[in-house]
Design an enzyme around this catalytic site. Structure first.
Site, PDB file in Angstrom:
ATOM      1  N   SER A   1      -9.975   0.884   2.774  1.00 34.70           N
ATOM      2  CA  SER A   1     -10.378  -0.048   1.995  1.00 34.70           C
ATOM      3  C   SER A   1      -9.692   0.081   0.589  1.00 34.70           C
ATOM      4  O   SER A   1      -9.566   1.304   0.001  1.00 34.70           O
ATOM      5  CB  SER A   1     -11.925   0.258   1.743  1.00 34.70           C
ATOM      6  OG  SER A   1     -12.305  -0.628   0.577  1.00 34.70           O
ATOM      7  N   ASN A   2      -9.211  -1.216   0.093  1.00 34.85           N
ATOM      8  CA  ASN A   2      -8.440  -1.159  -1.136  1.00 34.85           C
ATOM      9  C   ASN A   2      -9.369  -0.454  -2.092  1.00 34.85           C
ATOM     10  O   ASN A   2      -8.689  -0.143  -3.086  1.00 34.85           O
ATOM     11  CB  ASN A   2      -7.906  -2.428  -1.430  1.00 34.85           C
ATOM     12  CG  ASN A   2      -6.652  -2.860  -0.519  1.00 34.85           C
ATOM     13  OD1 ASN A   2      -5.760  -1.988  -0.228  1.00 34.85           O
ATOM     14  ND2 ASN A   2      -6.952  -3.951   0.321  1.00 34.85           N
TER      15      ASN A   2
ATOM     16  N   ASN B   1       1.782 -11.517   7.169  1.00 45.07           N
ATOM     17  CA  ASN B   1       0.669 -12.365   8.098  1.00 45.07           C
ATOM     18  C   ASN B   1       1.308 -12.577   9.405  1.00 45.07           C
ATOM     19  O   ASN B   1       0.895 -13.658   9.669  1.00 45.07           O
ATOM     20  CB  ASN B   1       0.202 -13.502   7.156  1.00 45.07           C
ATOM     21  CG  ASN B   1      -0.874 -13.964   7.685  1.00 45.07           C
ATOM     22  OD1 ASN B   1      -1.974 -13.283   8.109  1.00 45.07           O
ATOM     23  ND2 ASN B   1      -1.371 -15.221   7.913  1.00 45.07           N
TER      24      ASN B   1
ATOM     25  N   SER C   1       0.688  -1.112   0.121  1.00 46.13           N
ATOM     26  CA  SER C   1      -0.165   0.033   0.047  1.00 46.13           C
ATOM     27  C   SER C   1       0.881   1.193   0.110  1.00 46.13           C
ATOM     28  O   SER C   1       0.141   2.212  -0.137  1.00 46.13           O
ATOM     29  CB  SER C   1      -0.907   0.189   1.400  1.00 46.13           C
ATOM     30  OG  SER C   1      -2.012  -0.915   1.105  1.00 46.13           O
TER      31      SER C   1
ATOM     32  N   GLY D   1       3.003  -0.977   4.290  1.00 46.52           N
ATOM     33  CA  GLY D   1       2.385  -1.979   3.314  1.00 46.52           C
ATOM     34  C   GLY D   1       2.321  -3.412   3.538  1.00 46.52           C
ATOM     35  O   GLY D   1       3.322  -3.824   4.255  1.00 46.52           O
TER      36      GLY D   1
ATOM     37  N   ARG E   1      -0.305   8.374   5.582  1.00 49.26           N
ATOM     38  CA  ARG E   1      -0.259   7.891   7.026  1.00 49.26           C
ATOM     39  C   ARG E   1       0.387   8.956   7.807  1.00 49.26           C
ATOM     40  O   ARG E   1       1.501   9.208   7.404  1.00 49.26           O
ATOM     41  CB  ARG E   1      -0.137   6.686   7.481  1.00 49.26           C
ATOM     42  CG  ARG E   1      -0.819   5.667   6.938  1.00 49.26           C
ATOM     43  CD  ARG E   1      -0.451   4.422   7.509  1.00 49.26           C
ATOM     44  NE  ARG E   1      -1.248   3.000   7.101  1.00 49.26           N
ATOM     45  CZ  ARG E   1      -2.247   2.803   7.477  1.00 49.26           C
ATOM     46  NH1 ARG E   1      -3.198   3.309   8.213  1.00 49.26           N
ATOM     47  NH2 ARG E   1      -2.924   1.604   6.909  1.00 49.26           N
TER      48      ARG E   1
HETATM   49  S1  HEL Z   1      -3.709  -4.052   4.689  1.00 48.74           S
HETATM   50  C1  HEL Z   1      -2.821  -2.907   5.558  1.00 48.74           C
HETATM   51  C2  HEL Z   1      -1.831  -2.280   4.617  1.00 48.74           C
HETATM   52  N1  HEL Z   1      -2.411  -2.178   3.182  1.00 48.74           N
HETATM   53  C3  HEL Z   1      -3.530  -3.002   3.138  1.00 48.74           C
HETATM   54  C4  HEL Z   1      -2.910  -3.635   1.920  1.00 48.74           C
HETATM   55  C5  HEL Z   1      -1.878  -2.867   2.432  1.00 48.74           C
HETATM   56  N2  HEL Z   1      -2.815  -4.901   1.903  1.00 48.74           N
HETATM   57  C6  HEL Z   1      -4.053  -6.069   1.572  1.00 48.74           C
HETATM   58  O1  HEL Z   1      -4.880  -5.433   1.636  1.00 48.74           O
HETATM   59  C7  HEL Z   1      -3.338  -7.371   1.697  1.00 48.74           C
HETATM   60  C8  HEL Z   1      -4.066  -8.129   2.573  1.00 48.74           C
HETATM   61  C9  HEL Z   1      -3.755  -9.479   2.836  1.00 48.74           C
HETATM   62  C10 HEL Z   1      -2.391  -9.408   3.409  1.00 48.74           C
HETATM   63  C11 HEL Z   1      -2.193 -11.013   4.099  1.00 48.74           C
HETATM   64  C12 HEL Z   1      -0.799 -10.928   4.407  1.00 48.74           C
HETATM   65  O2  HEL Z   1      -0.257 -10.549   5.362  1.00 48.74           O
HETATM   66  O3  HEL Z   1       0.170 -11.365   3.565  1.00 48.74           O
HETATM   67  N3  HEL Z   1      -2.887 -11.194   4.961  1.00 48.74           N
HETATM   68  C13 HEL Z   1      -3.832 -12.225   5.136  1.00 48.74           C
HETATM   69  O4  HEL Z   1      -4.120 -12.743   4.062  1.00 48.74           O
HETATM   70  C14 HEL Z   1      -4.694 -12.398   6.293  1.00 48.74           C
HETATM   71  N4  HEL Z   1      -5.621 -13.373   6.035  1.00 48.74           N
HETATM   72  C15 HEL Z   1      -3.932  -1.996   5.959  1.00 48.74           C
HETATM   73  C16 HEL Z   1      -2.077  -3.681   6.689  1.00 48.74           C
HETATM   74  C17 HEL Z   1      -1.603  -0.823   5.066  1.00 48.74           C
HETATM   75  O5  HEL Z   1      -0.552  -0.480   5.865  1.00 48.74           O
HETATM   76  O6  HEL Z   1      -2.000   0.184   4.536  1.00 48.74           O
HETATM   77  O7  HEL Z   1      -0.564  -2.847   1.846  1.00 48.74           O
END
Ligand code: HEL
Length: 415
Positions: free
Chosen positions: A197-198, A364, A99, A337, A322
């Site tokens: 929200s993406n 994750n 992100s 991200g 942010r």
């Molecule tokens: S999530 C966040 C971060 N952003 C958002 C975006 C990004 N990434 C995603 O939407 C990916 C979501 C799945 C990631 C996955 C993992 O950790 O690899 N997790 C899962 O599948 C969990 N079931 C808000 C953290 C941001 O900091 O803006 O990048």
């Protein structure tokens, strides 16, 4: 803060002011006083290295950081870029930034605002007729996550590895991603509370393509990558490989004590303008410093970018940006991200003179994420960090759907 440099940056932004500068618009929140004016203490490089080591002890194969501080550069890397070959992680390795891409998309849109092609407070449907079911949703609502458009990635990644493997090689259109969101009710009324929200940045990508007549990749390149000479930054969608020397990324499965999944190769089509860029710590520091110093947009657009809405503990969100308020009273500006296999942290000081980008090549893992956030404390609070003074830093609840499934301190190292 260094008055001379700040003045220079202000003059430069005036000189580079585009022909059409948008007027200041009504602020969603009052301007924030005090904390942002605190000058950062000296960075703590020993502390920074120790944070990276801790991340590797908690399951990240490798972790790295680059600090650019008033012209001095510090590069740190520990652990592995590739578990199979045992290649060590190098500070210059490229990676997926997730992100952090949202700041690039925002800069492109703000340049279009500066050029008079877009108004932040106009309904999205003015530019993309009938696209959204609520004609009150504006461009500003998208960029500040206040549109209420449901985040379709909640559904895609409810099961982490299964969800990832189902999209790894898929190629989505923006329309397909948006349709997945529109199956759900809106989470807030337009202009309501912040709700990440993406989907917002998928629509941002649609706006970029409609208004510029080019792909987002072309616009990132023409407007940001080439002017800033970012040599490690690429938008390769829908190709699956990271060009050049890069670190592999390892996804942590939901089930404890299971093997990390090599997630390096993927289209990232589920994210595109919300999160598909590849970059390096060097390029991210150059980029963020340039954004905050007003080198990519008009001063007016930068002001809009820094109108904050509350976004959780010690955090606020502007437009694609942010703000994190650290334990020593310093605020930093950038983005985090999370894309499968990669956790990225890219932040700069208010004057853009100290920038820190860090990466752990896993995702994750709430444990690794919370550890990596401490890179910001070491870089911007130095030894004065609240953690060292016994202040308990909030253990952050990951903001994505990982929160629902993330394991906490019981997480294990997987080999
Ligand atoms: S999530 C966040 C971060 N952003 C958002 C975006 C990004 N990434 C995603 O939407 C990916 C979501 C799945 C990631 C996955 C993992 O950790 O690899 N997790 C899962 O599948 C969990 N079931 C808000 C953290 C941001 O900091 O803006 O990048």
């Amino acid at each position: 803060m260094r008055g001379g440099t700040a003045l220079g940056a202000a003059l430069l932004s005036l000189l580079t002011l585009p022909a059409h500068v948008s007027p200041a618009h009504a602020s969603p929140a009052p301007p924030r006083p005090a904390a942002a004016a605190v000058a950062p203490p000296q960075p703590d490089l020993t502390g920074l290295r120790s944070v990276l080591r801790t991340a590797t002890q908690q399951g990240a194969p490798g972790a790295m950081a680059r600090l650019d501080d008033h012209g001095s550069v510090h590069r740190l890397a520990v652990g592995l870029a590739d578990r199979r070959t045992q290649r060590a992680l190098g500070a210059g390795n490229r990676f997926r930034v997730g992100s952090v891409t949202k700041i690039f998309s925002t800069v492109v849109l703000l340049q279009l605002v500066d050029e008079g092609k877009l108004s932040l407070d106009a309904p999205v449907n003015r530019y993309l007729p009938k696209l959204l079911p609520d004609g009150r949703i504006t461009v500003r609502h998208l960029l500040s996550h206040r549109s209420g458009l449901y985040d379709y990635t909640n559904d895609l990644f409810a099961s982490t590895v299964r969800g990832f493997e189902a999209v790894r090689t898929r190629v989505f259109t923006y329309r397909q991603l948006l349709n997945r969101s529109l199956r759900h009710a809106r989470t807030t009324a337009p202009g309501g509370a912040y709700s990440y929200s993406n989907t917002n940045f998928v629509v941002a990508g649609m706006l970029i393509e409609k208004l510029s007549g080019h792909t987002v990749g072309t616009e990132y390149r023409k407007r940001i990558i080439e002017p800033l000479k970012l040599r490690d930054t690429f938008y390769v969608h829908p190709a699956t490989a990271i060009p050049g020397l890069h670190t592999r990324g390892y996804l942590t499965p939901d089930a404890p004590a299971t093997t990390l999944v090599d997630a390096t190769r993927q289209t990232v089509s589920w994210a595109q303008s919300a999160g598909a860029l590849i970059s390096s710590t060097r390029d991210l520091n150059v980029f963020l410093s340039s954004v905050l110093r007003g080198r990519l947009t008009s001063a007016g657009a930068l002001t809009q970018m820094r109108r904050w809405v509350p976004a959780g503990t010690r955090q606020a969100y502007g437009l694609g940006l942010r703000r994190r308020d650290l334990s020593c009273g310093v605020s930093v500006y950038g983005h985090t991200g999370a894309v499968q296999g990669y956790y990225t942290y890219a932040f700069t000081s208010k004057d853009g003179q100290r920038s820190l980008s860090a990466l752990a090549n896993t995702s994750n893992s709430a444990r690794v994420h919370n550890t990596m956030l401490r890179t910001l404390e070491s870089a911007f609070c130095g030894k004065a960090t609240g953690a060292r003074r016994g202040v308990v830093l909030p253990h952050e609840r990951a903001e994505d759907i990982a929160a629902a499934t993330a394991r906490d301190s019981a997480a294990t190292v997987r080999n």
